[in-house]
Design an enzyme around this catalytic site. Structure first.
Site, mmCIF file in Angstrom:
data_model
loop_
_atom_site.group_PDB
_atom_site.id
_atom_site.type_symbol
_atom_site.label_atom_id
_atom_site.label_comp_id
_atom_site.label_asym_id
_atom_site.label_seq_id
_atom_site.Cartn_x
_atom_site.Cartn_y
_atom_site.Cartn_z
ATOM 1 N N GLU A 181 35.387 27.589 32.830
ATOM 2 C CA GLU A 181 35.777 27.754 34.233
ATOM 3 C C GLU A 181 34.767 28.684 34.896
ATOM 4 O O GLU A 181 34.666 29.857 34.547
ATOM 5 C CB GLU A 181 37.175 28.374 34.336
ATOM 6 N N ARG A 213 33.255 33.143 42.691
ATOM 7 C CA ARG A 213 33.187 34.528 43.176
ATOM 8 C C ARG A 213 31.763 34.936 43.516
ATOM 9 O O ARG A 213 31.517 36.036 43.994
ATOM 10 C CB ARG A 213 33.750 35.483 42.113
ATOM 11 N N THR A 232 38.766 29.984 41.123
ATOM 12 C CA THR A 232 38.853 30.769 42.369
ATOM 13 C C THR A 232 38.469 29.927 43.575
ATOM 14 O O THR A 232 37.720 30.360 44.450
ATOM 15 C CB THR A 232 37.982 32.055 42.282
ATOM 16 N N LYS A 277 48.561 27.815 36.771
ATOM 17 C CA LYS A 277 47.929 29.039 36.296
ATOM 18 C C LYS A 277 48.854 30.216 36.625
ATOM 19 O O LYS A 277 49.212 30.423 37.792
ATOM 20 C CB LYS A 277 46.579 29.193 37.006
#
Length: 207
Positions: free
Chosen positions: A37, A41, A65, A125
């Site tokens: 993953e 960011r 994210t 998640k």
């Protein structure tokens, strides 16, 4: 989504430099893990995903994210095979669903679970797992939804020491871990250390 349930551990990665993408993927593969993953960011995320997807087609590379429509588009265009977010946003889920790409939204409350299920998601998640209340909270929160076949990936505060506390729960299909390849280790190009950390995690997960 079945491919995402094959491995008990998902490395949660922050890449500042896309040039580190291929060697990092190689280090993970050497440790026995073909899933990653890459979090949105940093500005290098999309290029890193694209590089890994092209160089290692056997690797399940996903975007983490993903919190804006623009990030969703970039993640899918880069070749992401799945996406994740810290929260549940119906618009983002719809963007991925439209492209046939699995999406795992983030949840922390029963209301979040219901919103995610309503949007068609059954893999969720649990974030931030440690700060929210850990395995005890997840077990209690998941109980009312057991008949819906929902599975969780706890992320945030998960470590080598406590990962099996989560994996022992039948509701958990995997854990997300940042310790498998830390930002500092990637910057220092400690690929051997990362490979060993992956091997250690997989060995512990299979106990």
């Amino acid at each position: 989504m079945s491919d995402l349930h094959k491995f008990p551990v998902i490395p949660v990665i922050v890449l500042d430099d896309a040039n580190d993408a291929e060697p990092l993927a190689e280090a993970l593969l050497a440790g026995g893990l073909n899933i990653i993953e890459v979090t949105f960011r940093t500005a290098a995320a999309a290029e890193s995903i694209e590089r890994i997807a092209k160089a290692f087609p056997e690797m399940q590379v996903g975007a983490g994210t993903v919190v804006t429509p623009e990030q969703a588009k970039r993640a899918i265009d880069a070749g992401s095979k799945f996406g994740l977010a810290p929260g549940t946003d119906p618009e983002t889920i719809a963007d991925f669903k439209q492209q046939g790409v699995p999406f795992i939204p983030g949840i922390m409350t029963p209301s979040d679970i219901q919103a995610a299920v309503k949007a068609g998601c059954t893999s969720l998640k649990f974030f931030p797992a440690g700060a929210a209340g850990g395995p005890k909270l997840l077990k209690a929160m998941a109980a009312p939804y057991a008949n819906l076949g929902i599975k969780f990936c706890p992320t945030g505060g998960v470590t080598l020491d406590n990962m099996n506390d989560y994996l022992s729960l039948p509701e958990v299909f995997a854990i997300g871990g940042t310790w498998l390849a830390t930002k500092a280790q990637i910057q220092a190009k400690e690929w051997g250390t990362i490979t060993q950390q992956v091997k250690d995690a997989l060995a512990k997960a299979s106990v």
